[in-house]
Structures are given as structure tokens and as C-alpha cells.
Design a protein around this motif. Structure first.
Motif, PDB file in Angstrom:
ATOM      1  N   ARG A 289      -8.363   8.710  13.837  1.00  9.06           N
ATOM      2  CA  ARG A 289      -7.644   9.829  14.455  1.00  9.06           C
ATOM      3  C   ARG A 289      -8.313  10.357  15.717  1.00  9.06           C
ATOM      4  O   ARG A 289      -7.691  11.106  16.476  1.00  9.06           O
ATOM      5  CB  ARG A 289      -7.503  10.966  13.442  1.00  9.06           C
ATOM      6  CG  ARG A 289      -6.730  10.593  12.191  1.00  9.06           C
ATOM      7  CD  ARG A 289      -6.870  11.660  11.109  1.00  9.06           C
ATOM      8  NE  ARG A 289      -6.403  12.959  11.565  1.00  9.06           N
ATOM      9  CZ  ARG A 289      -6.698  14.103  10.946  1.00  9.06           C
ATOM     10  NH1 ARG A 289      -7.474  14.101   9.874  1.00  9.06           N
ATOM     11  NH2 ARG A 289      -6.236  15.246  11.409  1.00  9.06           N
TER      12      ARG A 289
ATOM     13  N   CYS B 249      -3.050   9.554  21.753  1.00 11.68           N
ATOM     14  CA  CYS B 249      -2.806  10.919  21.275  1.00 11.68           C
ATOM     15  C   CYS B 249      -1.305  11.181  21.156  1.00 11.68           C
ATOM     16  O   CYS B 249      -0.849  11.817  20.195  1.00 11.68           O
ATOM     17  CB  CYS B 249      -3.435  11.937  22.225  1.00 11.68           C
ATOM     18  SG  CYS B 249      -5.244  11.965  22.213  1.00 11.68           S
ATOM     19  N   ALA B 250      -0.543  10.706  22.138  1.00 12.89           N
ATOM     20  CA  ALA B 250       0.910  10.883  22.096  1.00 12.89           C
ATOM     21  C   ALA B 250       1.505  10.128  20.912  1.00 12.89           C
ATOM     22  O   ALA B 250       2.369  10.647  20.192  1.00 12.89           O
ATOM     23  CB  ALA B 250       1.526  10.411  23.408  1.00 12.89           C
TER      24      ALA B 250
ATOM     25  N   ASP C  43       0.034   9.409  18.099  1.00 13.72           N
ATOM     26  CA  ASP C  43      -0.318  10.134  16.879  1.00 13.72           C
ATOM     27  C   ASP C  43       0.557  11.372  16.695  1.00 13.72           C
ATOM     28  O   ASP C  43       0.901  11.738  15.565  1.00 13.72           O
ATOM     29  CB  ASP C  43      -1.789  10.544  16.915  1.00 13.72           C
ATOM     30  CG  ASP C  43      -2.731   9.355  16.792  1.00 13.72           C
ATOM     31  OD1 ASP C  43      -2.246   8.236  16.524  1.00 13.72           O
ATOM     32  OD2 ASP C  43      -3.949   9.554  16.972  1.00 13.72           O
ATOM     33  N   ALA C  44       0.890  12.030  17.805  1.00 10.36           N
ATOM     34  CA  ALA C  44       1.729  13.227  17.722  1.00 10.36           C
ATOM     35  C   ALA C  44       3.120  12.871  17.204  1.00 10.36           C
ATOM     36  O   ALA C  44       3.692  13.591  16.368  1.00 10.36           O
ATOM     37  CB  ALA C  44       1.822  13.895  19.090  1.00 10.36           C
TER      38      ALA C  44
ATOM     39  N   SER D 268       2.723  11.949  13.414  1.00  4.84           N
ATOM     40  CA  SER D 268       2.423  13.085  12.540  1.00  4.84           C
ATOM     41  C   SER D 268       3.673  13.886  12.203  1.00  4.84           C
ATOM     42  O   SER D 268       3.724  14.574  11.181  1.00  4.84           O
ATOM     43  CB  SER D 268       1.384  13.999  13.199  1.00  4.84           C
ATOM     44  OG  SER D 268       1.926  14.648  14.335  1.00  4.84           O
ATOM     45  N   GLN D 269       4.691  13.792  13.059  1.00  4.76           N
ATOM     46  CA  GLN D 269       5.942  14.513  12.818  1.00  4.76           C
ATOM     47  C   GLN D 269       7.048  13.591  12.316  1.00  4.76           C
ATOM     48  O   GLN D 269       8.202  14.008  12.195  1.00  4.76           O
ATOM     49  CB  GLN D 269       6.389  15.219  14.100  1.00  4.76           C
ATOM     50  CG  GLN D 269       5.384  16.258  14.586  1.00  4.76           C
ATOM     51  CD  GLN D 269       5.882  17.040  15.782  1.00  4.76           C
ATOM     52  OE1 GLN D 269       7.057  17.411  15.850  1.00  4.76           O
ATOM     53  NE2 GLN D 269       5.004  17.297  16.736  1.00  4.76           N
TER      54      GLN D 269
ATOM     55  N   CYS E  95      -6.440  15.574  25.813  1.00  8.53           N
ATOM     56  CA  CYS E  95      -5.164  15.403  25.103  1.00  8.53           C
ATOM     57  C   CYS E  95      -4.496  16.742  24.808  1.00  8.53           C
ATOM     58  O   CYS E  95      -3.524  16.799  24.048  1.00  8.53           O
ATOM     59  CB  CYS E  95      -5.392  14.643  23.794  1.00  8.53           C
ATOM     60  SG  CYS E  95      -5.523  12.845  24.010  1.00  8.53           S
TER      61      CYS E  95
ATOM     62  N   SER F   2       0.939  17.161  22.219  1.00 13.26           N
ATOM     63  CA  SER F   2       1.868  17.304  21.093  1.00 13.26           C
ATOM     64  C   SER F   2       3.075  18.159  21.450  1.00 13.26           C
ATOM     65  O   SER F   2       4.144  18.017  20.839  1.00 13.26           O
ATOM     66  CB  SER F   2       1.143  17.891  19.881  1.00 13.26           C
ATOM     67  OG  SER F   2       0.625  19.176  20.183  1.00 13.26           O
ATOM     68  N   GLN F   3       2.926  19.052  22.439  1.00 13.90           N
ATOM     69  CA  GLN F   3       4.057  19.889  22.840  1.00 13.90           C
ATOM     70  C   GLN F   3       5.026  19.144  23.758  1.00 13.90           C
ATOM     71  O   GLN F   3       6.144  19.606  23.993  1.00 13.90           O
ATOM     72  CB  GLN F   3       3.563  21.146  23.572  1.00 13.90           C
ATOM     73  CG  GLN F   3       2.939  22.198  22.670  1.00 13.90           C
ATOM     74  CD  GLN F   3       1.521  21.852  22.265  1.00 13.90           C
ATOM     75  OE1 GLN F   3       0.748  21.363  23.083  1.00 13.90           O
ATOM     76  NE2 GLN F   3       1.166  22.101  21.018  1.00 13.90           N
TER      77      GLN F   3
ATOM     78  N   ILE G  77       6.052  15.842  23.410  1.00 16.14           N
ATOM     79  CA  ILE G  77       6.735  14.663  22.869  1.00 16.14           C
ATOM     80  C   ILE G  77       8.235  14.877  22.695  1.00 16.14           C
ATOM     81  O   ILE G  77       9.011  13.921  22.766  1.00 16.14           O
ATOM     82  CB  ILE G  77       6.104  14.219  21.529  1.00 16.14           C
ATOM     83  CG1 ILE G  77       6.299  15.290  20.457  1.00 16.14           C
ATOM     84  CG2 ILE G  77       4.633  13.888  21.713  1.00 16.14           C
ATOM     85  CD1 ILE G  77       5.833  14.834  19.076  1.00 16.14           C
TER      86      ILE G  77
END
Length: 312
Positions: free
Chosen positions: A49, A261-262, A264-265, A268-269, A300, A304-305, A307
């Protein structure tokens, strides 16, 4: 036979404490040896991660493992995380809390303190000192194993930074009728430029960043932090008296790391993604220096905001 540990009335045993067995922790019917390795999930979390941070993974695992192998440590574990914003310092702090405590950062034995939020006004430093000491004592009385996380540590007032070493000594039975150990994490941007300059020179020389060793970088980082006398943290006893077990450098992140990172984001959702979406999100970040544009200035952070703008 499984080790069964019980707390006295009013105390809460943490998973870390239970796993260490007796070791002077008030556990009943347990052996005296500590863990021979960090919690099993920590290695996999750091490997799967955390992106672009081979040194952080190595140093965190090594120091946590070394601490857990000591049945009766004479001080708390003290780690200092350094690097630009968005490179993973808070992420690793959260991983440690999640792997050492059942409730992670929500545990009553974990305290997260942010300098600019919890101690914003220098004129109230005396009040903050009283409040911080009260929190330390309250948490140590409740839990035999504690974790204190100080974010934006470079912005701590010198007198507050001077209290952090209280967490790095054992408070004996005369005070709390129990041996108290735990960990303190200091998260700071101090040394970020030194880290980035070394990585940039390394890459410009045609070498892989994964070849950088802790032995090459940590002494420079330690010296940079110690020389930052305008910072309360740099001038604190924690640094001056060598109470920190490891200065952990977080390297600047490159385009490929931001893509991960993108990814993973999205995962994760539970969202689908395309390779084009990952490229587009990574391209939204600002890269430095102007010549070469190798490193994401925000790491990073905020990925997450972003995507939801690129859902297929």
C-alpha cells in the motif's frame, strides 16, 4: 499454548501488549519473550500500500521489530518521519496504529496531536504544556502501551517539543504501579529538501532510487534536523539527546507512484478504472523542478478526491 493477559481494573490491554507476553507487562501465564517479528499485517501493508518508499518500509520494520524483541525496553520507541507533504508519513502512522491496536487511531491508547490545531497560539504555551502533560499521564494510566503521534512537529513550540521526551522514558512502578512503554511518532516536513536533492542527484546520475540506502541518507537527514534550531522540534531534547531511534526519510514521489496511488483509490472504493484515467489523474499534479519535472509537489495528496472525475 496461547498467551492470556489480563489488565487490572480500569486498564486496557492493547494487541501489542497482549502479543508481547509477560515481559513485565502484568500478563499471566505467558512466556518472557517478546514478538520475534512485527505484526504480520504491517509488512504486507507497507509492501503493498505504500509506494516509492523502500527506505521507510525498511526502517520502520527494522525498528519496530527490534523494539518488540526486547522483553523489557527501557524507553519508548521514538520514530521521526521526514519528507514533503503527501509522501506517506501520515499513511504509515495510520498503518502502525491499525496493526498495533484493534481500533487503530480510534483506540483510547492512541493520541494524534497536530501542532497547528491543538497548539495554535504561542501565547498559550503554558496552558498547552499543562494539557499535554495531562493527556500523557491520563493515557499512560489507562494503557500500558501507548502511541502518541505529533503531526507538523516542526511547528511545535520549543517548550512543547521539550515534553515529548517524557514519552521516551519508562515511568516506574513507584508512579503508576506498572511499567509503561509505547511509541511516539513525530511527523515533519523538516529535511524534505535535503532528501529531495539527494534523490534528484541520484536520478540525474542514472541510478535507480531503490539503490539509495538508509546509511547514505539518514546521517544527512539527522544533521539537517539537528541544525534546524529555529524549529522547536530541531532544538528539542528529543533530537539533542539522541532519543530518536530512527530518522525515517520519505522520498519524493514520481509520476508512476502517483498512478499507483490513483489505482489504489479506485480499488479502495470498489470502482472500475482505466489506464488512461490513471494517466490523466497523475498529469493533474504539479511536478518539480521546472527542469525535468520529476517529483509531484503534492505527493499523492488529493489524489483520492480526483478519481470521481474520471469514472469510466
Amino acid at each position: 499454548m496461547a498467551c492470556h493477559c489480563e489488565a487490572s481494573q480500569g486498564e486496557q490491554l492493547t494487541p501489542l501488549e497482549v502479543s508481547r507476553g509477560a515481559g513485565g507487562r502484568g500478563c499471566r501465564g505467558c512466556g518472557s519473550r517478546g514478538l520475534l517479528s512485527p505484526p504480520p499485517g504491517l509488512d504486507s501493508d507497507l509492501s503493498g500500500r505504500l509506494h516509492g518508499q523502500h527506505l521507510a518500509r525498511e526502517l520502520v520494520l527494522r525498528t519496530v521489530k527490534g523494539y518488540l524483541e526486547v522483553p523489557r525496553p527501557d524507553k519508548a520507541l521514538a520514530l521521526s518521519f521526514h519528507g514533503w507533504s503527501g509522501t506517506g508519513k501520515n499513511f504509515v502512522a495510520r498503518m502502525l496504529a491499525e496493526n498495533l491496536y484493534r481500533d487503530g487511531q480510534r483506540s483510547a491508547c492512541v493520541r494524534m496531536l497536530i501542532a497547528t490545531i491543538h497548539f495554535p497560539h504561542p501565547k498559550y504555551v503554558d496552558l498547552y504544556k499543562e494539557q499535554l502533560m495531562a493527556q500523557i499521564r491520563e493515557t499512560q494510566q489507562r494503557c500500558r502501551q501507548t502511541l502518541f503521534i505529533f503531526d507538523e512537529a516542526e511547528k511545535l513550540h520549543p517548550e512543547l517539543a521539550g515534553l515529548v521526551p517524557v514519552l521516551s522514558v519508562r515511568l516506574g512502578e513507584a508512579q503508576f504501579k506498572a511499567e509503561l512503554t509505547g511509541a511516539s511518532l513525530s511527523l515533519s516536513n523538516l529535511g524534505g529538501n535535503v532528501i529531495n536533492e539527494l534523490v534528484l542527484e541520484w536520478l540525474q546520475a542514472g541510478r535507480a532510487r531503490e539503490e539509495i540506502t538508509a546509511e547514505q541518507l539518514e546521517p544527512q537527514l539527522r544533521a539537517e534536523v539537528a541544525a534546524s534550531t529555529d524549529s522547536g522540534f530541531g532544538a528539542s531534547r528529543l533530537v539533542k539527546e539522541n532519543l530518536i531511534d530512527a530518522f525515517v526519510p520519505f522520498l519524493p514521489l514520481e509520476f508512476g507512484h502517483v498512478r499507483l496511488c490513483a489505482r489504489d483509490a479506485f480499488l479502495s472504493q470498489g470502482l472500475a478504472y482505466t489506464e488512461e484515467a490513471l494517466d490523466s489523474i497523475a498529469r493533474l499534479m504539479v511536478y518539480v523542478p521546472k527542469e525535468g519535472q520529476r517529483f509531484s509537489a503534492q505527493g499523492c495528496k488529493s489524489v483520492s478526491q480526483r478519481i470521481h472525475y474520471f469514472l469510466p
